[in-house]
Write an enzyme that holds these catalytic residues in place. Structure first.
Site: not given
Length: 448
Positions: A78, A152, A176
């Site tokens: 990420k 996210s 997330s």
């Protein structure tokens, strides 16, 4: 010729350890799939093709290759975690483009275990929202390219669901990991506080954010979790003995309802676990009326802190407003009183029930669209209405995970959430493994 795309991390690592395949061959196959498919999916902000192949050769030359738990396994990271030699953009035009000097500790642990980082994945700006779109691109759900994979950690989830990598690293401050895992039919585990090193942004959103795995199988999620936590992946998994499980299909937030497909999935999962010998009964956690305002205060305050050193003119409008709202809450949120009150309120419930089973989401993920160009209130309402069930467990700091279970009427994956007491990550994974055995799911989206 055997293809290693679509194989699990455990299968790849075993083959590399036994020298049935080289790390370069595995990584090259996955890079070819990324080149073929990611133009449609938008999972990656940057792909490290040349560097990944060189690092695969370095793994192959290691004297300890036969004992590496993730030997030669391609992994995506990420884009809010540092990868040596790459910029960490965090989904924003306001962040510096300077390459990181060192790996984040979780990235370093993955590499030490033999994994090869093939790229950094797209996120919404500052990892704030439950849709993954912004100045660096829009990620799409491989099961339905018109829908968001969630956020996210949406790019990481999309990469795994599309078979671009077998596992990915994400993090979870208000859901997330679990939100995109639920949208994309994956296992997404948010560990409890302090189990895996965090060091995310400026203060881990007051200790609410945790790094964790995204994977297609419980075996891979357990393997990656244990590497991230610094424990021995060879330790045997906990037994699947009978546990006390509470089923709740109630939304924690007043005014937000759970749609029938997600509620029904949780009920069917409860029936399956009861049939496997667990003690399952219907029981709702004592969610307080102030949970919604407390969640909003923490969500916005975390963004305010992360945006402090950034040029507001380079932030998107929804992020600027989110941070501006949060600035008034930072002092109170930092004190942690509400989080402690919530923990004390929930402790008797979890003393009576070892595991809480809920729907993972309230409704399907919204469209894959330029949400970053839309107003703050519209983003707020869309996020809250589809993912109200994840934030309480960031506030308490307890482990929680999303597990695929069944399908939606559209044919896309459905999912349930498991929540446990502090330190119960491996027990939650054991329950998830039973659900996988009782109701197997398709591991990757049918894109070919």
């Amino acid at each position: 010729m055997t293809s290693w795309v679509g194989r699990t991390a455990a299968e790849i690592a075993a083959a590399v350890q036994e020298k049935r395949v080289t790390p370069r061959e595995v990584v090259a196959e996955h890079l070819a799939r990324i080149a073929s498919l990611d133009g449609r999916i938008g999972a990656f902000r940057t792909v490290r093709a040349e560097a990944a192949l060189a690092e695969a050769d370095e793994v192959a030359a290691r004297a300890d290759l036969g004992g590496l738990p993730l030997a030669g396994v391609p992994v995506a990271v990420k884009d809010n975690l540092a990868v040596r030699g790459e910029a960490t953009r965090n989904g924003s035009a306001a962040t510096p483009d300077d390459p990181a000097a060192e790996d984040h500790v979780t990235v370093a642990r993955l590499r030490a275990a033999g994994a090869v980082v093939v790229g950094l994945t797209n996120v919404p700006e500052l990892c704030v929202f439950g849709t993954t779109d912004g100045v660096h691109g829009t990620a799409r759900n491989p099961w339905d390219l018109t829908r968001t994979p969630g956020g996210s950690s949406g790019g990481s989830a999309a990469a795994v669901a599309a078979g671009l990598v077998p596992i990915a690293l994400g993090n979870d401050g208000m859901g997330s990991l679990r939100i995109p895992a639920a949208n994309c039919g994956l296992i997404g585990l948010k560990p409890g506080f302090g189990v895996v090193p965090a060091d995310i942004g400026h203060g881990d959103w007051f200790g609410m954010s945790e790094n964790g795995p995204l994977a297609t199988t419980v075996e891979d999620a357990r393997l990656m979790f244990q590497v991230l936590a610094g424990t021995d992946p060879r330790e045997p998994a906990p037994s699947s003995s009978s546990r006390g499980i509470a089923l709740s299909v109630r939304s924690p937030l007043v005014g937000v309802t759970v749609t029938r497909p997600y509620a029904d999935a949780a009920r069917r999962a409860a029936e399956a676990l009861a049939g496997a010998g667990h003690r399952v009964r219907r029981a709702d956690p004592p969610y307080p009326l102030w949970l919604g305002t407390t969640s909003l205060a923490h969500w916005t305050a975390g963004t305010a802190v992360d945006a402090e050193d950034l040029d507001p003119a380079l932030l998107t409008r929804r992020t600027r407003v989110h941070a501006a709202v949060g600035r008034r809450f930072v002092k109170g949120v930092r004190a942690g009183d509400r989080r402690e009150q919530l923990r004390r309120r929930m402790e008797p419930f979890f003393a009576e029930h070892e595991v809480l089973l809920t729907p993972a989401l309230a409704r399907r993920g919204p469209a894959a669209a330029p949400w970053h160009e839309r107003g703050w209130l519209r983003n707020l309402l869309v996020n809250t209405n589809y993912s109200p069930l994840t934030p309480p467990w960031n506030l308490t700091g307890w482990p929680a995970m999303s597990v695929p279970f069944g399908t939606l009427p559209s044919g896309a994956p459905c999912a349930v959430q498991l929540v446990g007491r502090p330190g119960s990550e491996l027990e939650l994974l054991a329950v998830a493994e039973q659900l996988q055995e009782l109701h197997p799911w398709r591991r990757t989206a049918p894109l070919d």
